[in-house]
Design a protein around this motif. Structure first.
Motif, PDB file in Angstrom:
ATOM      1  N   GLY A 377       0.832  -1.193   0.000  1.00  0.00           N
ATOM      2  CA  GLY A 377       0.000   0.000   0.000  1.00  0.00           C
ATOM      3  C   GLY A 377       0.863   1.237   0.000  1.00  0.00           C
ATOM      4  N   PRO A 378       0.238   2.412   0.071  1.00  0.00           N
ATOM      5  CA  PRO A 378       1.019   3.653   0.045  1.00  0.00           C
ATOM      6  C   PRO A 378       1.842   3.843   1.314  1.00  0.00           C
ATOM      7  CG  PRO A 378      -1.274   4.108   0.571  1.00  0.00           C
ATOM      8  CD  PRO A 378      -1.200   2.649   0.218  1.00  0.00           C
ATOM      9  N   GLY A 379       2.971   4.546   1.169  1.00  0.00           N
ATOM     10  CA  GLY A 379       3.764   4.903   2.336  1.00  0.00           C
ATOM     11  C   GLY A 379       4.430   3.722   3.015  1.00  0.00           C
ATOM     12  N   ILE A 380       4.681   3.868   4.302  1.00  0.00           N
ATOM     13  CA  ILE A 380       5.392   2.877   5.108  1.00  0.00           C
ATOM     14  C   ILE A 380       4.477   2.355   6.209  1.00  0.00           C
ATOM     15  CG2 ILE A 380       7.370   2.480   6.627  1.00  0.00           C
ATOM     16  CD1 ILE A 380       8.233   2.959   3.822  1.00  0.00           C
ATOM     17  N   ALA A 381       4.376   1.038   6.330  1.00  0.00           N
ATOM     18  CA  ALA A 381       3.590   0.446   7.407  1.00  0.00           C
ATOM     19  C   ALA A 381       4.354   0.551   8.714  1.00  0.00           C
ATOM     20  CB  ALA A 381       3.284  -1.009   7.093  1.00  0.00           C
ATOM     21  N   VAL A 382       3.692   1.039   9.769  1.00  0.00           N
ATOM     22  CA  VAL A 382       4.368   1.244  11.056  1.00  0.00           C
ATOM     23  C   VAL A 382       3.648   0.549  12.201  1.00  0.00           C
ATOM     24  CG1 VAL A 382       5.489   3.395  10.372  1.00  0.00           C
ATOM     25  CG2 VAL A 382       3.180   3.478  11.323  1.00  0.00           C
ATOM     26  N   GLY A 383       2.849  -0.465  11.897  1.00  0.00           N
ATOM     27  CA  GLY A 383       2.244  -1.265  12.946  1.00  0.00           C
ATOM     28  C   GLY A 383       0.853  -0.820  13.329  1.00  0.00           C
ATOM     29  N   ARG A 384       0.367  -1.400  14.415  1.00  0.00           N
ATOM     30  CA  ARG A 384      -0.976  -1.107  14.910  1.00  0.00           C
ATOM     31  C   ARG A 384      -0.884  -0.300  16.203  1.00  0.00           C
ATOM     32  NH1 ARG A 384      -3.041  -7.317  14.149  1.00  0.00           N
ATOM     33  NH2 ARG A 384      -2.907  -7.355  11.854  1.00  0.00           N
ATOM     34  N   PRO A 385      -1.619   0.780  16.309  1.00  0.00           N
ATOM     35  CA  PRO A 385      -1.561   1.621  17.517  1.00  0.00           C
ATOM     36  C   PRO A 385      -1.911   0.829  18.772  1.00  0.00           C
ATOM     37  CG  PRO A 385      -2.722   2.733  15.737  1.00  0.00           C
ATOM     38  CD  PRO A 385      -2.508   1.331  15.285  1.00  0.00           C
ATOM     39  N   ASP A 386      -1.211   1.134  19.859  1.00  0.00           N
ATOM     40  CA  ASP A 386      -1.422   0.499  21.155  1.00  0.00           C
ATOM     41  C   ASP A 386      -2.118   1.501  22.072  1.00  0.00           C
ATOM     42  OD1 ASP A 386      -1.287  -0.674  23.641  1.00  0.00           O
ATOM     43  OD2 ASP A 386       0.880  -0.974  23.643  1.00  0.00           O
ATOM     44  N   PRO A 387      -3.350   1.219  22.504  1.00  0.00           N
ATOM     45  CA  PRO A 387      -4.065   2.194  23.354  1.00  0.00           C
ATOM     46  C   PRO A 387      -3.375   2.449  24.687  1.00  0.00           C
ATOM     47  CG  PRO A 387      -5.250   0.095  23.216  1.00  0.00           C
ATOM     48  CD  PRO A 387      -4.165   0.040  22.193  1.00  0.00           C
ATOM     49  N   ALA A 388      -2.470   1.558  25.119  1.00  0.00           N
ATOM     50  CA  ALA A 388      -1.705   1.820  26.338  1.00  0.00           C
ATOM     51  C   ALA A 388      -0.637   2.880  26.113  1.00  0.00           C
ATOM     52  CB  ALA A 388      -1.047   0.534  26.842  1.00  0.00           C
ATOM     53  N   VAL A 389      -0.360   3.184  24.843  1.00  0.00           N
ATOM     54  CA  VAL A 389       0.582   4.238  24.476  1.00  0.00           C
ATOM     55  C   VAL A 389      -0.187   5.438  23.937  1.00  0.00           C
ATOM     56  CG1 VAL A 389       2.583   4.830  23.047  1.00  0.00           C
ATOM     57  CG2 VAL A 389       2.342   2.520  23.977  1.00  0.00           C
ATOM     58  N   CYS A 390      -0.859   5.244  22.812  1.00  0.00           N
ATOM     59  CA  CYS A 390      -1.760   6.275  22.298  1.00  0.00           C
ATOM     60  C   CYS A 390      -2.659   5.686  21.219  1.00  0.00           C
ATOM     61  CB  CYS A 390      -0.999   7.487  21.746  1.00  0.00           C
ATOM     62  SG  CYS A 390      -0.010   7.151  20.279  1.00  0.00           S
ATOM     63  N   GLU A 391      -3.890   6.166  21.187  1.00  0.00           N
ATOM     64  CA  GLU A 391      -4.799   5.841  20.102  1.00  0.00           C
ATOM     65  C   GLU A 391      -4.486   6.758  18.920  1.00  0.00           C
ATOM     66  OE1 GLU A 391      -9.060   5.001  21.321  1.00  0.00           O
ATOM     67  OE2 GLU A 391      -8.345   6.220  23.002  1.00  0.00           O
ATOM     68  N   ILE A 392      -4.854   6.299  17.724  1.00  0.00           N
ATOM     69  CA  ILE A 392      -4.608   7.087  16.519  1.00  0.00           C
ATOM     70  C   ILE A 392      -5.862   7.081  15.659  1.00  0.00           C
ATOM     71  CG2 ILE A 392      -3.348   7.070  14.307  1.00  0.00           C
ATOM     72  CD1 ILE A 392      -0.857   6.258  15.881  1.00  0.00           C
ATOM     73  N   ARG A 393      -6.190   8.226  15.123  1.00  0.00           N
ATOM     74  CA  ARG A 393      -7.274   8.322  14.141  1.00  0.00           C
ATOM     75  C   ARG A 393      -6.813   9.192  12.982  1.00  0.00           C
ATOM     76  NH1 ARG A 393     -10.680  12.958  14.516  1.00  0.00           N
ATOM     77  NH2 ARG A 393     -10.332  14.259  16.359  1.00  0.00           N
ATOM     78  N   ILE A 394      -7.528   9.091  11.868  1.00  0.00           N
ATOM     79  CA  ILE A 394      -7.191   9.819  10.659  1.00  0.00           C
ATOM     80  C   ILE A 394      -8.263  10.880  10.408  1.00  0.00           C
ATOM     81  CG2 ILE A 394      -6.747   9.656   8.181  1.00  0.00           C
ATOM     82  CD1 ILE A 394      -4.663   8.233   9.888  1.00  0.00           C
ATOM     83  N   ALA A 395      -7.810  12.111  10.225  1.00  0.00           N
ATOM     84  CA  ALA A 395      -8.719  13.228   9.963  1.00  0.00           C
ATOM     85  C   ALA A 395      -8.410  13.784   8.575  1.00  0.00           C
ATOM     86  CB  ALA A 395      -8.568  14.319  11.014  1.00  0.00           C
ATOM     87  N   PRO A 396      -9.280  13.571   7.584  1.00  0.00           N
ATOM     88  CA  PRO A 396      -9.034  14.146   6.254  1.00  0.00           C
ATOM     89  C   PRO A 396      -8.834  15.650   6.360  1.00  0.00           C
ATOM     90  CG  PRO A 396     -10.861  12.607   6.176  1.00  0.00           C
ATOM     91  CD  PRO A 396     -10.521  12.798   7.629  1.00  0.00           C
TER      92      PRO A 396
END
Length: 570
Positions: A377-396
């Protein structure tokens, strides 16, 4: 005066994370002290001076804390620290935590102009700096700057650390710690045989500021980001916890400065949170790093891809390293598949691709996930976010996008308090409900995998069309003759900007602009995104003091070598 440091995350969220066990809810010094009481003889630091136990390091830190208190440092004061990776830098971290003061570390090598910016905008009351380090006299320079009328009005104390005469206008670190003996020579159950038996550590609120991380981002001046005790030992501590194979205390070799954002996983995480050992180099060279690997057998090596590429190249002549570590953890810049595979082969361990920044985002590929591949896919895969560290969401950024690409937002136990001395950055990069706008572009796949596509600000606009340098870098990194590549935009009177590729070729190989563009053709990259300038780089890409590729230095080199007309690729 120290600027106000508010917490821009709602307090109810902070308490929710602590209740869920994501944060230890203790200050950094209390966490360190607990490890010292349980394992006083465990090695805490290995540096150029040898090994230091938890008990000896605690003694040194307490003595320094007492001396700093006598020099007028109070809870909540900001204290700059400009020291190379060493036991002294770690002791300074712990001493400031014990005082309830706020550490502002920044790497050696940062010039006076940047130091004035950091110390002035933070309202720092004191600074601990190296007497001499590889031709720089940081303590003397800072003392002279402090004497200039109005330059640093809040700064009242400059402390010189290291051998040699104490510069005029400075206090001696040795004098502050008591009788001038080393931490190994001052022993005792409570570590107070320097005569300051009355010192008692503060117990600051775990959600209060403990450290200010310096980010060499795209702003005119370096960003300063305030982190609490909980955000460091909790959120950032959970990141390292997920990479510990069997719960054994880690033994971490830091190739990056402890004073960098990446280096904040040193004292606060490796020691205070996990009770591990720090293996430190005062300056990175591939030879010194490989020697440390063989001699000290670290479980984890933390660095940037450029450093590991240099180590891999050196191993090509010296042979594979024996008994590899648990993991190589690489951040600071995108990790390409070729580097991943070479490093995994040479060092015989998983290579972790870390996506993180001082602004408050962290995600990594872990010990078992397969390496990132461009075809996924596009870009670089960097894993799955860990909620014990931080959640991540995408905002267009500007309405919905067909491919789900948008700005990466992060929020969780590691989220920093705020930007320091820069309310405009808080307005720009923080939301009312505590999310951090990273300025990075990415996507979240159906399985939760985060892919980083590029940066909003790094977009090169050529004739009105947008080009992501990160996208082109990712494709060029698979070229068989390319060892390292960074793409930057350069000004152009006709098109506004054109893309330039700065390339370190593999040993014995030669790179041409035509071959790069032919490779991009085979990868299906549109012609409008092809680089139009080439800067061959000998040896390795230049790095900033924080260990990241120095894009500004590359742009300066390009400006000195660019022809009047861009090269045509045909």
């Amino acid at each position: 005066m120290t600027p106000r440091i508010p917490d821009l995350v709602p307090g109810t969220l902070r308490r929710t994370w602590a209740a869920a066990g994501h944060c230890p809810d203790l200050d950094l010094y209390a966490l360190f002290r607990a490890h010292r009481m349980r394992h006083p003889h465990r090695t805490a630091v290995i540096d150029a001076q040898g090994e230091t136990s938890y008990a000896a390091l605690d003694t040194e830190a307490r003595c320094l804390a007492a001396g700093l208190a006598e020099a007028g440092i109070r809870p909540g004061d900001v204290v700059g620290v400009q020291l190379p990776n060493s036991r002294a830098a770690v002791a300074a971290d712990l001493a400031l935590a014990a005082l309830g003061a706020i550490a502002l570390p920044f790497p050696v090598g940062r010039g006076g102009r940047e130091a004035v910016s950091l110390l002035g905008r933070s309202g720092a009351r004191a600074v601990i700096a190296a007497t001499a380090y590889r031709g720089s006299e940081h303590a003397r320079e800072l003392a002279e700057l402090a004497e200039r009328a109005g330059a640093l009005p809040a700064l009242h104390t400059v402390i010189a650390a290291g051998p040699g005469p104490v510069p005029a206008g400075c206090l001696s670190l040795e004098e502050l710690t008591g009788d001038g003996r080393t931490g190994d020579e001052r022993t005792g159950d409570e570590g107070t045989r320097d005569g300051r038996t009355g010192f008692a550590p503060e117990r600051p609120d775990p959600d209060s500021a403990a450290r200010i991380l310096v980010s060499s981002g795209s702003e005119a001046e370096p960003k300063m980001v305030a982190y609490s005790h909980n955000a460091l030992a909790g959120g950032r501590g959970n990141f390292l916890a997920s990479l510990l194979a069997d719960g054994t205390p880690p033994r971490c070799l830091f190739l990056v400065p402890l004073a960098s954002a990446f280096g904040s996983s040193g004292t606060a995480v490796t020691l205070a949170r996990h009770g591990g050992t720090l293996v430190l180099l005062d300056r990175f060279t591939p030879e010194a790093a490989l020697a440390a690997l063989r001699t000290h057998r670290p479980t984890h090596v933390l660095g940037v891809p450029t450093m590991v590429r240099m180590m891999v190249e050196r191993c090509g002549t010296e042979g594979r390293t024996a008994d590899g570590p648990t993991a190589l953890i690489l951040g600071g810049s995108a990790l390409d598949p070729a580097t991943h595979d070479e490093a995994a082969r040479v060092f015989g361990c998983p290579v972790v691709n870390l996506y993180g920044s001082a602004d408050g985002v962290n995600c990594h590929t872990g010990l078992s996930q397969r390496p990132p591949r461009p075809d996924d896919g596009p870009g670089i895969a960097v894993g799955r976010p860990d909620p014990a560290v931080c959640e991540i969401r995408i905002a267009p950024p500007h309405g919905a996008t067909s491919d789900g690409t948008g700005e990466i937002l992060a929020r969780g136990p590691m989220t920093p308090l705020c930007y320091v001395g820069a309310p405009e950055l808080n307005m720009r990069y923080r939301t009312a409900d505590g999310w951090v706008r990273t300025g990075d572009l990415g996507t979240l796949a159906a399985d939760g995998t985060l892919r980083v596509v590029g940066r909003l600000k790094d977009i090169v606009i050529r004739g009105g069309a947008n080009i992501s340098p990160a996208e082109v870098e990712g494709e060029l990194s698979s070229h068989p003759d390319v060892r390292e590549v960074i793409c930057v935009g350069v000004p152009d009177p006709l098109m506004g900007e054109r893309l330039a590729a700065c390339v370190v070729p593999r040993a014995g190989r030669e790179i041409t602009l035509r071959s790069l563009c032919a490779h991009l053709d085979t990868r299906g990259v549109e012609r409008r995104k092809h680089p139009e300038h080439l800067l061959p780089v000998t040896g390795a890409l230049p790095l900033t003091p924080a260990g990241k590729p120095d894009r500004a230095a590359l742009r300066e080199r390009l400006a000195a070598t660019l022809p009047d007309e861009p090269a045509r690729t045909g």
